[in-house]
Every structure is written in structure tokens, then in C-alpha cells.
Scaffold this active site. Structure first.
Site, PDB file in Angstrom:
ATOM      1  N   GLU A 166      15.848  -6.933  35.463  1.00 26.68           N
ATOM      2  CA  GLU A 166      15.022  -6.030  34.677  1.00 26.68           C
ATOM      3  C   GLU A 166      15.431  -4.577  34.901  1.00 26.68           C
ATOM      4  O   GLU A 166      15.853  -4.204  35.993  1.00 26.68           O
ATOM      5  CB  GLU A 166      13.548  -6.235  35.034  1.00 26.68           C
ATOM      6  N   CYS A 220      15.248   3.142  35.925  1.00 30.18           N
ATOM      7  CA  CYS A 220      15.170   2.414  37.195  1.00 30.18           C
ATOM      8  C   CYS A 220      16.088   1.198  37.080  1.00 30.18           C
ATOM      9  O   CYS A 220      15.855   0.291  36.285  1.00 30.18           O
ATOM     10  CB  CYS A 220      13.717   2.006  37.433  1.00 30.18           C
ATOM     11  N   CYS A 245      16.355 -10.356  45.690  1.00 33.16           N
ATOM     12  CA  CYS A 245      16.640  -9.557  46.882  1.00 33.16           C
ATOM     13  C   CYS A 245      16.632 -10.493  48.082  1.00 33.16           C
ATOM     14  O   CYS A 245      15.766 -11.364  48.169  1.00 33.16           O
ATOM     15  CB  CYS A 245      15.569  -8.470  47.040  1.00 33.16           C
ATOM     16  N   CYS A 300      10.256  -8.142  51.829  1.00 30.51           N
ATOM     17  CA  CYS A 300       9.138  -7.238  52.082  1.00 30.51           C
ATOM     18  C   CYS A 300       7.879  -7.902  51.515  1.00 30.51           C
ATOM     19  O   CYS A 300       7.879  -8.347  50.365  1.00 30.51           O
ATOM     20  CB  CYS A 300       9.398  -5.888  51.437  1.00 30.51           C
ATOM     21  N   CYS A 313       6.247  -6.937  48.068  1.00 27.75           N
ATOM     22  CA  CYS A 313       7.133  -6.735  46.907  1.00 27.75           C
ATOM     23  C   CYS A 313       7.352  -8.032  46.142  1.00 27.75           C
ATOM     24  O   CYS A 313       7.723  -9.057  46.725  1.00 27.75           O
ATOM     25  CB  CYS A 313       8.469  -6.185  47.399  1.00 27.75           C
ATOM     26  N   CYS A 350       6.573  -0.234  40.101  1.00 30.44           N
ATOM     27  CA  CYS A 350       7.316  -0.478  41.347  1.00 30.44           C
ATOM     28  C   CYS A 350       6.906  -1.794  41.971  1.00 30.44           C
ATOM     29  O   CYS A 350       5.726  -2.049  42.172  1.00 30.44           O
ATOM     30  CB  CYS A 350       7.004   0.583  42.391  1.00 30.44           C
TER      31      CYS A 350
HETATM   32  N1  SAH Z   1      15.171  -2.443  47.688  1.00 32.16           N
HETATM   33  C1  SAH Z   1      15.050  -1.051  47.630  1.00 32.16           C
HETATM   34  C2  SAH Z   1      14.806  -0.503  46.240  1.00 32.16           C
HETATM   35  C3  SAH Z   1      13.852  -1.226  45.322  1.00 32.16           C
HETATM   36  S1  SAH Z   1      12.145  -1.132  45.602  1.00 32.16           S
HETATM   37  C4  SAH Z   1      13.972  -0.586  48.550  1.00 32.16           C
HETATM   38  O1  SAH Z   1      13.218  -1.415  49.057  1.00 32.16           O
HETATM   39  O2  SAH Z   1      13.905   0.604  48.808  1.00 32.16           O
HETATM   40  C5  SAH Z   1      11.570   0.451  45.027  1.00 32.16           C
HETATM   41  C6  SAH Z   1      10.306   0.923  45.755  1.00 32.16           C
HETATM   42  O3  SAH Z   1       9.136   0.205  45.346  1.00 32.16           O
HETATM   43  C7  SAH Z   1      10.428   0.695  47.257  1.00 32.16           C
HETATM   44  O4  SAH Z   1       9.955   1.804  47.975  1.00 32.16           O
HETATM   45  C8  SAH Z   1       9.529  -0.479  47.454  1.00 32.16           C
HETATM   46  O5  SAH Z   1       9.132  -0.583  48.783  1.00 32.16           O
HETATM   47  C9  SAH Z   1       8.408  -0.197  46.491  1.00 32.16           C
HETATM   48  N2  SAH Z   1       7.576  -1.361  46.195  1.00 32.16           N
HETATM   49  C10 SAH Z   1       7.908  -2.665  46.297  1.00 32.16           C
HETATM   50  N3  SAH Z   1       6.855  -3.433  45.932  1.00 32.16           N
HETATM   51  C11 SAH Z   1       5.846  -2.609  45.620  1.00 32.16           C
HETATM   52  C12 SAH Z   1       4.505  -2.822  45.139  1.00 32.16           C
HETATM   53  N4  SAH Z   1       4.043  -4.030  44.910  1.00 32.16           N
HETATM   54  N5  SAH Z   1       3.769  -1.721  44.887  1.00 32.16           N
HETATM   55  C13 SAH Z   1       4.254  -0.484  45.063  1.00 32.16           C
HETATM   56  N6  SAH Z   1       5.508  -0.224  45.493  1.00 32.16           N
HETATM   57  C14 SAH Z   1       6.294  -1.279  45.767  1.00 32.16           C
HETATM   58 FE1  SF4 Z   2      13.979  -6.052  48.461  1.00 36.88          FE
HETATM   59 FE2  SF4 Z   2      11.566  -5.496  47.465  1.00 36.88          FE
HETATM   60 FE3  SF4 Z   2      12.076  -5.088  50.060  1.00 36.88          FE
HETATM   61 FE4  SF4 Z   2      13.203  -3.492  48.220  1.00 36.88          FE
HETATM   62  S1  SF4 Z   2      11.001  -3.650  48.641  1.00 36.88           S
HETATM   63  S2  SF4 Z   2      14.203  -4.435  50.005  1.00 36.88           S
HETATM   64  S3  SF4 Z   2      13.533  -4.994  46.535  1.00 36.88           S
HETATM   65  S4  SF4 Z   2      12.065  -7.086  49.005  1.00 36.88           S
END
Ligand code: SAH
Ligand code: SF4
Length: 391
Positions: free
Chosen positions: A115, A128, A135, A139, A142, A368
Site C-alpha cells: 500500500e 508514504c 515486515c 511491533c 502495528c 499510520c
Molecule cells: N518500519 C518503520 C516505518 C514504518 S511505520 C518504523 O517502524 O519506523 C511508521 C510509523 O507508524 C512508525 O513510527 C510506527 O511505529 C508507527 N505506527 C505503527 N503502528 C501504528 C499504529 N497502530 N498507530 C499509530 N502509529 C503506528
Molecule cells: Fe515493522 Fe510496523 Fe514495527 Fe515499523 S512499526 S518496524 S512496520 S512492525
């Protein structure tokens, strides 16, 4: 090859998929393109000039059809059409949010889907971009992290996302028309699906293409790479890409960060902060963005705010507070607006900018952390996440 060899590509049927085996010029570095052209019979002495010409057609004018490259001889164009393709990801669906955010689901080789999100704002338009299908990291807040299937995107698939968005925004320049000073797609954030620093070379090559002054021409100051904290690649990012850096920080103790951002078990907060100290100087960028997702009762206390300030002491920084975006089955709740404001206030009073990120495109699951391809949905269960993160 003859002068009458058919040129099969035309602008009305923009080729979206690389036919088996033909190399895609999109995503090649200048050096790689030069090598490829020489291998295809271009005299060595001419190769650099040909790269310059083709580069400008592809990345400045947005041309996908060799037949339109009118400063190249006809048989040379025919040769190119026989041996190469100019191919970008195929748009499967395009959704537009009530707030103008656009989300594209694109298909790449192997039938995988990723996406891309375009976020229009008053003074800029941010794309974006995704760097991986899914991934490998998990996390716990996420959505992308719950998707099991992963592969790295090629440089062509990464820069191809920018090209697809420019197609949709109708933003390739028109020959002879005055240059448009305000660009619809003015910024790139590597904040889509995937961990960009686990796909370093492809991300670097794609961003070099985005920054090239004879093509898409985005300043390195308008490109932000977000990482969860792949410590050994941070200095390389400063040296080899030189873009802005954002860090998914999200917690102020190792205990909590281990659970939220499990890569912390490999490189903890102290190691991460140490790696960040030299980034602004080496990359010549102003400050690092610390992303901090606001999770109710988990990481949002006054003490957290104070610890955060202490941890980043001495690093030119901005703290971007991200209200948690919910997704089906998510194990967290968003902090209340009052709590987020109070947290922001403490940080602001310590002298740091602390903007609260407005969720965009929530109605189309474009905000995000909400990205996840439909086809790969539901592979990891809640129990699996719990087992992986200890939550
Ligand atoms: N993998 C990279 C970039 C993609 S995530 C990273 O983790 O930095 C982009 C941002 O969105 C990151 O700061 C991530 O932690 C945040 N993010 C992920 N899931 C989220 C959620 N459910 N609500 C708000 N921010 C989120
Ligand atoms: Fe991967 Fe989501 Fe963690 Fe970013 S925030 S490193 S996309 S699992």
C-alpha cells in the site's frame, strides 16, 4: 535487431508488468543502467550520454514508451523496446478518504501487494512509501507487523510507487509549459509497510533516484526515513542517503520498549540513542524526529515524558506524538486527548517541538500502522503476537 522492429509499448496501454526476463530500467542506478546499455550493444563512449537521455525521459518527463524518446535514433529506440521495459507497479485499487488522503493498493512481481498513501496538506503533499511486503519485525501496536509474508521490495518497486502516485496526480511536466513551483507530491516518507533499514541498498538506490537533479528532483530534506532502530545501519543512512531520519521510539524504558518494539531486545535504548548522536552532523540535517505512539496506560505518563526528555538530551530533536490508530484486534487503546496534550506540553516546555500527528485517512485504513495487504491478512494470530512480544 532491425530498424523496423516493432515498438510494442504505447502510452495508452502503459506497461505495468515486466514481461518475463526483460530487465526493467526503472530502479537501476545510473551506473547499472550504463552497464546494461553497454551489454545491450551501446558503444561504451556513448553509454553515459544515453543514460542521461533515457533517465530524463523516464524520471523527468514520466515517459513509459521508448517510441516517445525522440532524441534517440529510431533503431536505438527499437533496440531498447526489445531488450528492456519501463515498468512500475500495477494499481489494483485506489481509495480516496473524506479528508483527501489517497490510498493505493499496488501489485508487484509474484502477485504481492503493498500500500502507498498520499497525504495532501496545505503546504505540501506527502507520499508514504512502503519498503517491504509486510515486515519481519513484530511491533505489537502495528498492523503491518501482524502480516506474516515478507519480501524486500526492489529499488524499482520503491521508486515505482512515487511514479505511480505522480501518474495519478497527473504531475509529470508538460513540455513547454511553465514549471509548476508548488508540487503536489513534494515529500516522501518511508513510513509505509516494512522496515527500510532491513532493505538498505534498495531503499538507498530508490531514494538516490528520487533526489537526482535530472529526474524527480526531490531534495534530501524532503525525504524522511523512519526506522524502528536498526542501529548498525544508522550511520550508513547518514553517509549514503543523507535524508531526514525518524525513529520509532515509543517507550522510555527498555522493559516497555522490548514489548512495543521488539528490536529493542537486540539494540536497546542506550545503544540506539548513542547511534543517533552523530546523525545530524554526518547527514547535515537539522534534527531527528522521534515518533512516539500514544498508548493508553502503557507509555503515556508524565514520568514517561520526563524520561524521554532526559534520554534525548543533547540531540537536536522534534517529538512527533502519534495518537494510536486502532485496527481490528489491536491490543491497545489510544490515549485520551487530554493525556496527549499534557504529554506534549511537558515536552514542549523542555524546549522541543512536540506536534501531535493528526490521523489521516482513517476511514480507508490509511493511517499510520494500519497498512496491511488484504491478500496477506490474518496470518499471525493474536496469540502469536503475544508469544512473540511477551504481551
Ligand atoms: N518500519 C518503520 C516505518 C514504518 S511505520 C518504523 O517502524 O519506523 C511508521 C510509523 O507508524 C512508525 O513510527 C510506527 O511505529 C508507527 N505506527 C505503527 N503502528 C501504528 C499504529 N497502530 N498507530 C499509530 N502509529 C503506528
Ligand atoms: Fe515493522 Fe510496523 Fe514495527 Fe515499523 S512499526 S518496524 S512496520 S512492525
Amino acid at each position: 535487431m532491425t530498424a523496423t522492429a516493432p515498438i510494442t509499448q504505447d502510452m495508452l496501454t502503459i506497461p505495468r508488468k515486466a514481461p518475463e526476463g526483460l530487465p526493467n530500467l526503472v530502479g537501476m542506478t545510473r551506473d547499472a543502467m550504463r552497464e546494461a546499455l553497454i551489454a545491450a550493444g551501446t558503444p561504451e563512449k556513448q553509454a553515459k550520454m544515453r543514460v542521461g537521455q533515457i533517465w530524463q525521459w523516464i524520471y523527468h518527463w514520466g515517459v513509459r514508451d521508448f517510441a516517445q524518446m525522440t532524441n534517440l535514433a529510431k533503431d536505438y529506440r527499437a533496440m531498447l523496446a526489445e531488450k528492456f521495459v519501463i515498468s512500475v507497479p500495477e494499481v489494483v485499487t485506489r481509495q480516496v478518504s473524506e479528508d483527501g488522503t489517497r490510498k493505493y493498493l499496488v501489485r508487484i512481481a509474484g502477485g504481492h501487494e503493498v500500500e502507498i498513501v498520499y497525504i495532501p496538506e496545505e503546504d505540501r503533499g506527502t507520499l508514504c512509501v512502503s519498503s517491504q511486503v509486510g515486515c519481519t519485525l513484530t511491533c505489537s501496536f502495528c498492523h503491518t507487523g501482524t502480516q506474516k509474508l515478507v519480501r524486500n521490495l526492489t529499488a524499482g518497486e520503491i521508486i515505482g510507487q512515487v511514479m505511480v502516485a505522480r501518474d495519478d496526480l497527473d504531475e509529470w511536466p508538460i513540455p513547454g509549459a511553465p514549471k509548476n513551483e508548488t508540487r503536489l507530491l513534494s515529500n516522501i516518507v518511508l513510513m509505509g509497510m516494512g522496515e527500510p533499514l532491513y532493505n538498505f541498498e534498495n531503499v538507498r538506490d530508490a531514494m538516490k533516484i528520487a533526489m537526482d537533479p535530472h529526474g524527480i528532483q526531490l531534495s534530501r530534506r524532503r525525504i524522511t526515513l523512519s526506522t524502528s532502530g536498526v542501529v548498525p545501519e544508522i550511520s550508513r543512512t547518514a553517509e549514503e542517503i543523507g535524508c531526514q531520519l525518524a525513529i520509532s521510539f515509543h517507550a522510555t524504558t527498555d522493559e516497555v520498549r522490548d514489548k512495543l518494539v521488539p528490536i529493542n531486545k537486540r539494540w536497546n535504548i542506550a545503544e540506539l540513542v548513542e547511534a543517533l548522536r552523530s546523525y545530524p552532523k554526518v547527514s547535515n540535517s537539522e534534527r531527528i524526529t522521534f515518533e512516539y505512539v500514544m498508548l493508553d496506560g502503557v507509555n503515556d505518563s508524565d514520568d514517561d515524558a520526563r524520561r524521554l526528555i532526559k534520554l534525548i538530551d543533547g540531540i537536536p530533536a522534534k517529538i512527533n506524538l502519534i495518537p494510536f490508530n486502532e485496527w481490528p484486534g489491536a491490543p491497545y487503546k489510544r490515549s485520551s486527548n487530554n493525556r496527549i496534550r499534557r504529554f506534549a506540553d511537558i515536552i514542549y516546555k523542555a524546549g522541543y517541538a512536540s506536534p501531535i500527528r493528526t490521523p489521516r485517512g482513517e476511514d480507508i485504513m490509511a493511517a499510520c500502522g494500519q497498512l496491511k495487504s488484504e491478500t496477506e491478512r490474518g496470518r499471525k494470530t493474536k496469540a502469536q503476537i503475544a508469544a512473540e512480544t511477551g504481551l
